[in-house]
Motif scaffolding. Structure first.
Motif, mmCIF file in Angstrom:
data_model
loop_
_atom_site.group_PDB
_atom_site.id
_atom_site.type_symbol
_atom_site.label_atom_id
_atom_site.label_comp_id
_atom_site.label_asym_id
_atom_site.label_seq_id
_atom_site.Cartn_x
_atom_site.Cartn_y
_atom_site.Cartn_z
ATOM 1 N N ARG A 1 72.187 18.139 55.767
ATOM 2 C CA ARG A 1 73.533 17.586 55.952
ATOM 3 C C ARG A 1 74.323 18.417 56.958
ATOM 4 O O ARG A 1 75.019 17.878 57.824
ATOM 5 C CB ARG A 1 74.274 17.527 54.610
ATOM 6 C CG ARG A 1 73.738 16.497 53.634
ATOM 7 C CD ARG A 1 74.759 16.207 52.537
ATOM 8 N NE ARG A 1 75.176 17.426 51.861
ATOM 9 C CZ ARG A 1 74.606 17.909 50.771
ATOM 10 N NH1 ARG A 1 73.556 17.278 50.244
ATOM 11 N NH2 ARG A 1 75.045 19.007 50.189
ATOM 12 N N GLU A 2 74.221 19.737 56.830
ATOM 13 C CA GLU A 2 74.938 20.602 57.770
ATOM 14 C C GLU A 2 74.379 20.463 59.177
ATOM 15 O O GLU A 2 75.136 20.483 60.164
ATOM 16 C CB GLU A 2 74.844 22.049 57.289
ATOM 17 C CG GLU A 2 75.612 22.323 56.009
ATOM 18 C CD GLU A 2 75.398 23.719 55.471
ATOM 19 O OE1 GLU A 2 76.204 24.176 54.648
ATOM 20 O OE2 GLU A 2 74.405 24.363 55.877
ATOM 21 N N THR B 1 78.764 26.079 60.607
ATOM 22 C CA THR B 1 79.617 25.103 59.921
ATOM 23 C C THR B 1 80.760 25.780 59.174
ATOM 24 O O THR B 1 81.749 25.118 58.844
ATOM 25 C CB THR B 1 78.789 24.266 58.941
ATOM 26 O OG1 THR B 1 78.088 25.130 58.022
ATOM 27 C CG2 THR B 1 77.783 23.403 59.681
ATOM 28 N N LEU C 1 79.498 15.416 54.566
ATOM 29 C CA LEU C 1 78.357 16.238 54.961
ATOM 30 C C LEU C 1 78.498 17.704 54.567
ATOM 31 O O LEU C 1 77.486 18.386 54.361
ATOM 32 C CB LEU C 1 78.160 16.152 56.480
ATOM 33 C CG LEU C 1 77.786 14.764 57.016
ATOM 34 C CD1 LEU C 1 77.697 14.769 58.533
ATOM 35 C CD2 LEU C 1 76.468 14.277 56.401
ATOM 36 N N TYR D 1 75.663 17.338 60.612
ATOM 37 C CA TYR D 1 77.075 17.520 60.959
ATOM 38 C C TYR D 1 77.201 18.161 62.343
ATOM 39 O O TYR D 1 78.024 17.743 63.166
ATOM 40 C CB TYR D 1 77.754 18.392 59.904
ATOM 41 C CG TYR D 1 79.228 18.602 60.145
ATOM 42 C CD1 TYR D 1 80.166 17.722 59.618
ATOM 43 C CD2 TYR D 1 79.694 19.674 60.901
ATOM 44 C CE1 TYR D 1 81.518 17.907 59.843
ATOM 45 C CE2 TYR D 1 81.039 19.867 61.138
ATOM 46 C CZ TYR D 1 81.941 18.977 60.604
ATOM 47 O OH TYR D 1 83.282 19.160 60.832
ATOM 48 N N ARG E 1 84.157 13.069 57.571
ATOM 49 C CA ARG E 1 82.837 13.597 57.942
ATOM 50 C C ARG E 1 82.585 14.931 57.238
ATOM 51 O O ARG E 1 81.481 15.184 56.739
ATOM 52 C CB ARG E 1 82.767 13.759 59.461
ATOM 53 C CG ARG E 1 81.389 14.125 59.990
ATOM 54 C CD ARG E 1 81.326 13.912 61.497
ATOM 55 N NE ARG E 1 82.142 14.870 62.225
ATOM 56 C CZ ARG E 1 81.660 15.991 62.771
ATOM 57 N NH1 ARG E 1 80.372 16.270 62.661
ATOM 58 N NH2 ARG E 1 82.455 16.803 63.432
ATOM 59 N N ALA E 2 83.597 15.789 57.203
ATOM 60 C CA ALA E 2 83.443 17.069 56.512
ATOM 61 C C ALA E 2 83.270 16.874 55.014
ATOM 62 O O ALA E 2 82.521 17.598 54.357
ATOM 63 C CB ALA E 2 84.653 17.963 56.797
#
Length: 442
Positions: free
Chosen positions: A33-34, A214, A93, A37, A89-90
């Motif tokens: 996921r990161e 991130t 993800l 992102y 989005r943050a």
């Protein structure tokens, strides 16, 4: 106030893994996921940067005419919309929950009022700043993440595809070094194994590198796309004001109920008894004397009820002699022995002093009712600009701010004046409740 004692806590048993975190990190959903992102952050940042810079530059260039203001407002509004996209989005993800910024304060209807609100909003300009700052960072993080990820997995899987070089490339393996006279190829078993091990190191390091990248994104989203500290503080103060108003209204209702059901009802009955005694005074003096004697007893009870009510509103001993004497007085009425220690060089303002008194008073009442303790202690001291209160007992424990309404209500009251309530009460005891209040002097 009702405090729940003796209730257990639901404990979350952590999931056990056979592999350590460093080995399983490249395969965890969080890493992917990161990584997603970071990968999609670059094209989004390019679009956002292009839009914001174009709109704001165009608006600034047209400020000599009236068109510059609506163009600038439209650009800022678009940045706010992109900010909402970035928060979503943050959230999806990165599992980062960021509250929406303060809404536009539009005092009047109409397009001009909306433009003014957009231009005056700090959230609009923070979103613009995010759109400008995020592009260079997204470019850097995209480059680093893709480089480490591709090198890691490429080298790790080299034993599976190195045969492509002699078959289709016309060389023995991947070239490590080469010039006009000498070339080094990774083509034997030892070199292939070392290459795979180096790829394994890159692969294991990539999730942590991406996580560090991130982390900066989290700070940018939280700091620039969330509510400002001032707006958050305003919301907290509005909530605290509501708690204070509700608490004051509840106290007034309690006082009215106590007066109506206690002293007032007793005084009404007393007036009726005295009226009957007055009528019987001439006919039956002895009966009238008995009725007056009974009325005298009722007067004493009514006076005691009024004293208790006045003590519940604000005890005179607190006003006259301070916390030490007031807490010693309330401790003497507790059903268990209580040690009181007050170490204060001066007195805080009456409001803070009153909250401290009633906090300790309610906690001692709960010890009497629920804790089944045989001993308790109250400590009061000052640490810089904070007034500290601590109530300890050796009861059954299990007190929880979520189990009953008492501690939760007390927490809200303290929070209304920037106070804190910390409960440490494992099942089986002992219970240690610490309160912090702001220190304010006259």
């Amino acid at each position: 106030m009702a405090m729940e004692y003796g209730q257990g806590y639901g404990l979350d048993v952590p999931e056990r893994h056979r592999l350590p975190a460093g080995l399983r990190a490249p395969f965890e959903a969080r890493h992917w996921r990161e990584l997603i992102y970071v990968l999609i952050g670059l094209p989004i940042s390019i679009v956002l940067f292009t839009y914001s810079v174009t709109m704001v530059s165009l608006g600034a260039g047209l400020l000599v005419t009236f068109l510059g203001i609506p163009v600038m407002a439209a650009g800022l509004a678009g940045c706010r919309g992109f900010g909402a996209l970035e928060r979503a989005r943050a959230r999806g993800l990165l599992d980062l929950e960021v509250a929406d910024p303060e809404p536009l304060r539009i005092r009047k209807q109409g397009f001009l009022a909306w433009m003014g609100a957009v231009l005056k909003s700090g959230a609009s300009w923070r979103a613009l700043l995010y759109s400008v700052l995020h592009l260079p960072w997204a470019t850097f993080s995209f480059t680093v993440a893709v480089t480490f990820w591709s090198i890691g997995w490429g080298l790790l899987t080299y034993p599976l595809w190195f045969w492509l070089f002699p078959l289709y490339g016309g060389q023995d393996g991947m070239q490590l070094y080469g010039d006009e006279t000498h070339s080094v190829y990774l083509d034997n078993a030892f070199e292939i194994t070392v290459t795979a091990l180096v790829g394994l190191l890159f692969t294991l390091a990539t999730p942590w590198i991406v996580r560090a990248l991130t982390t900066v994104d989290r700070l940018l989203v939280h700091g620039l796309l969330g509510p400002s500290r001032l707006a958050t503080r305003v919301v907290e103060l509005e909530s605290d004001r509501g708690v204070v108003v509700d608490t004051a209204a509840a106290d007034l209702r309690r006082i009215e109920r106590d007066l109506h059901d206690g002293a007032q009802a007793r005084l009404v009955a007393l007036a009726m008894d005295l009226g009957l005694a007055k009528e019987k005074l001439a006919e039956d003096p002895q009966a009238a004397a008995r009725m007056v004697d009974e009325a005298h007893g009722e007067v004493k009870i009514a006076l005691q009820e009024l004293r208790d009510l006045a003590r519940g509103i604000h005890p005179a001993v607190l006003t006259d002699r301070g916390l030490d004497a007031a807490l010693s007085s309330v401790a003497s009425r507790c059903t268990v022995p209580v040690e009181v220690q007050v170490d204060l060089d001066e007195r805080p303002v009456p409001a803070i002093e009153g909250i401290a008194y009633f906090t300790v008073s309610e906690l001692l009442q709960n010890i009497s009712k629920h804790s089944r303790a045989t001993w308790a202690a109250v400590d009061v001291w000052r640490v810089e600009n904070r007034l500290m209160l601590q109530v300890v007992d050796n009861g059954v424990g299990g007190a929880d701010t979520t189990a009953g309404s008492g501690l939760a209500g007390l927490t809200e009251r303290l929070d209304a004046v920037d106070g804190i309530l910390v409960v440490d009460s494992p099942v089986g005891g002992p219970t240690r409740i610490t309160a912090e209040l702001p220190w304010r002097t006259v």
